[in-house]
Design a protein around this motif. Structure first.
Motif, short mmCIF file in Angstrom:
data_model
loop_
_atom_site.label_atom_id
_atom_site.label_comp_id
_atom_site.label_asym_id
_atom_site.label_seq_id
_atom_site.Cartn_x
_atom_site.Cartn_y
_atom_site.Cartn_z
N ARG A 18 51.05 68.22 23.22
CA ARG A 18 51.08 69.39 22.33
C ARG A 18 51.07 70.67 23.13
O ARG A 18 51.80 71.62 22.83
CB ARG A 18 49.88 69.36 21.38
N ASP A 19 50.23 70.72 24.18
CA ASP A 19 50.18 71.89 25.06
C ASP A 19 51.54 72.15 25.69
O ASP A 19 52.02 73.28 25.73
CB ASP A 19 49.15 71.68 26.18
N ALA A 20 52.12 71.09 26.22
CA ALA A 20 53.41 71.22 26.91
C ALA A 20 54.48 71.72 25.95
O ALA A 20 55.28 72.58 26.29
CB ALA A 20 53.81 69.88 27.51
N ALA A 21 54.47 71.19 24.72
CA ALA A 21 55.45 71.61 23.72
C ALA A 21 55.24 73.08 23.34
O ALA A 21 56.19 73.84 23.21
CB ALA A 21 55.34 70.73 22.48
N TRP A 22 53.95 73.46 23.18
CA TRP A 22 53.63 74.85 22.83
C TRP A 22 54.07 75.80 23.93
O TRP A 22 54.68 76.84 23.70
CB TRP A 22 52.12 74.98 22.59
N LEU A 23 53.76 75.41 25.18
CA LEU A 23 54.13 76.25 26.32
C LEU A 23 55.63 76.41 26.42
O LEU A 23 56.13 77.51 26.68
CB LEU A 23 53.60 75.63 27.62
N ALA A 24 56.37 75.33 26.20
CA ALA A 24 57.83 75.39 26.28
C ALA A 24 58.39 76.31 25.21
O ALA A 24 59.27 77.13 25.47
CB ALA A 24 58.42 73.99 26.15
N ALA A 25 57.83 76.21 23.99
CA ALA A 25 58.28 77.04 22.88
C ALA A 25 57.96 78.51 23.14
O ALA A 25 58.77 79.40 22.88
CB ALA A 25 57.62 76.60 21.58
N ARG A 26 56.75 78.77 23.69
CA ARG A 26 56.32 80.14 23.97
C ARG A 26 57.21 80.76 25.06
O ARG A 26 57.60 81.92 24.97
CB ARG A 26 54.86 80.11 24.43
N ARG A 27 57.49 79.98 26.08
CA ARG A 27 58.34 80.45 27.18
C ARG A 27 59.72 80.81 26.64
O ARG A 27 60.29 81.84 27.00
CB ARG A 27 58.45 79.35 28.24
N GLU A 33 62.81 87.28 23.59
CA GLU A 33 62.33 88.66 23.40
C GLU A 33 62.80 89.55 24.53
O GLU A 33 63.25 90.67 24.30
CB GLU A 33 60.79 88.68 23.37
N ARG A 34 62.69 89.04 25.76
CA ARG A 34 63.07 89.81 26.93
C ARG A 34 64.56 90.15 26.87
O ARG A 34 64.97 91.27 27.13
CB ARG A 34 62.77 89.00 28.19
N GLN A 35 65.38 89.18 26.49
CA GLN A 35 66.82 89.38 26.41
C GLN A 35 67.17 90.39 25.31
O GLN A 35 68.00 91.28 25.50
CB GLN A 35 67.53 88.04 26.16
N ALA A 36 66.48 90.25 24.17
CA ALA A 36 66.72 91.16 23.04
C ALA A 36 66.35 92.59 23.41
O ALA A 36 67.08 93.54 23.10
CB ALA A 36 65.93 90.70 21.82
N LEU A 37 65.21 92.76 24.11
CA LEU A 37 64.76 94.08 24.53
C LEU A 37 65.75 94.71 25.50
O LEU A 37 66.05 95.89 25.41
CB LEU A 37 63.38 93.98 25.17
N LYS A 38 66.25 93.89 26.39
CA LYS A 38 67.20 94.37 27.38
C LYS A 38 68.47 94.88 26.69
O LYS A 38 68.97 95.96 27.00
CB LYS A 38 67.55 93.23 28.35
N GLU A 39 68.98 94.10 25.76
CA GLU A 39 70.19 94.48 25.04
C GLU A 39 69.96 95.74 24.20
O GLU A 39 70.82 96.60 24.10
CB GLU A 39 70.69 93.33 24.16
N LYS A 40 68.77 95.82 23.59
CA LYS A 40 68.43 96.95 22.75
C LYS A 40 68.22 98.22 23.59
O LYS A 40 68.75 99.28 23.27
CB LYS A 40 67.15 96.63 21.98
#
Ligand SMILES: [Zn+2]
Length: 101
Positions: A18-27, A33-40
């Motif tokens: 569960r931790d691994a899945a959560w971490l992967a999803a969060r990453r 978010e980073r890509q969206a901010l860059k484009e914006k």
């Protein structure tokens, strides 16, 4: 489930998965978010605006490195890697100035 070693390890395995899945999803979410901010931001209201005084930043060359300098307060903004480049360029200049090798 009894708390035998086998049961405990099974629980631990489930939590770990569960931790691994959560971490992967969060990453993945952070990367989106980073890509969206860059484009914006490349076309947005804060593009090339001084973070200190809100003045307009202008690109200029310093020791052959492109930097952003504020037209109002003359503050300088360095992108990632630019400081290292400038430090290296400055080091070369000092060496030339003092004749060291
Ligand atoms: Zn400024």
């Amino acid at each position: 489930m009894s708390m035998t070693d086998k049961g405990y390890n099974e629980l631990e395995r489930i939590f770990h998965e569960r931790d691994a899945a959560w971490l992967a999803a969060r990453r993945e979410a952070l990367n989106r978010e980073r890509q969206a901010l860059k484009e914006k931001s490349s076309k947005g209201a804060f593009w090339m605006i001084c973070p200190k005084c809100g003045g307009q930043m202008k690109e200029e060359s310093l020791h052959g490195v492109m930097i952003d300098r504020c037209g109002s307060c003359a503050g300088i903004y360095l992108d990632r890697g630019e400081f290292e480049l400038l430090a290296r360029a400055q080091q070369g200049g000092l060496k030339r100035l003092f004749g060291a090798s």
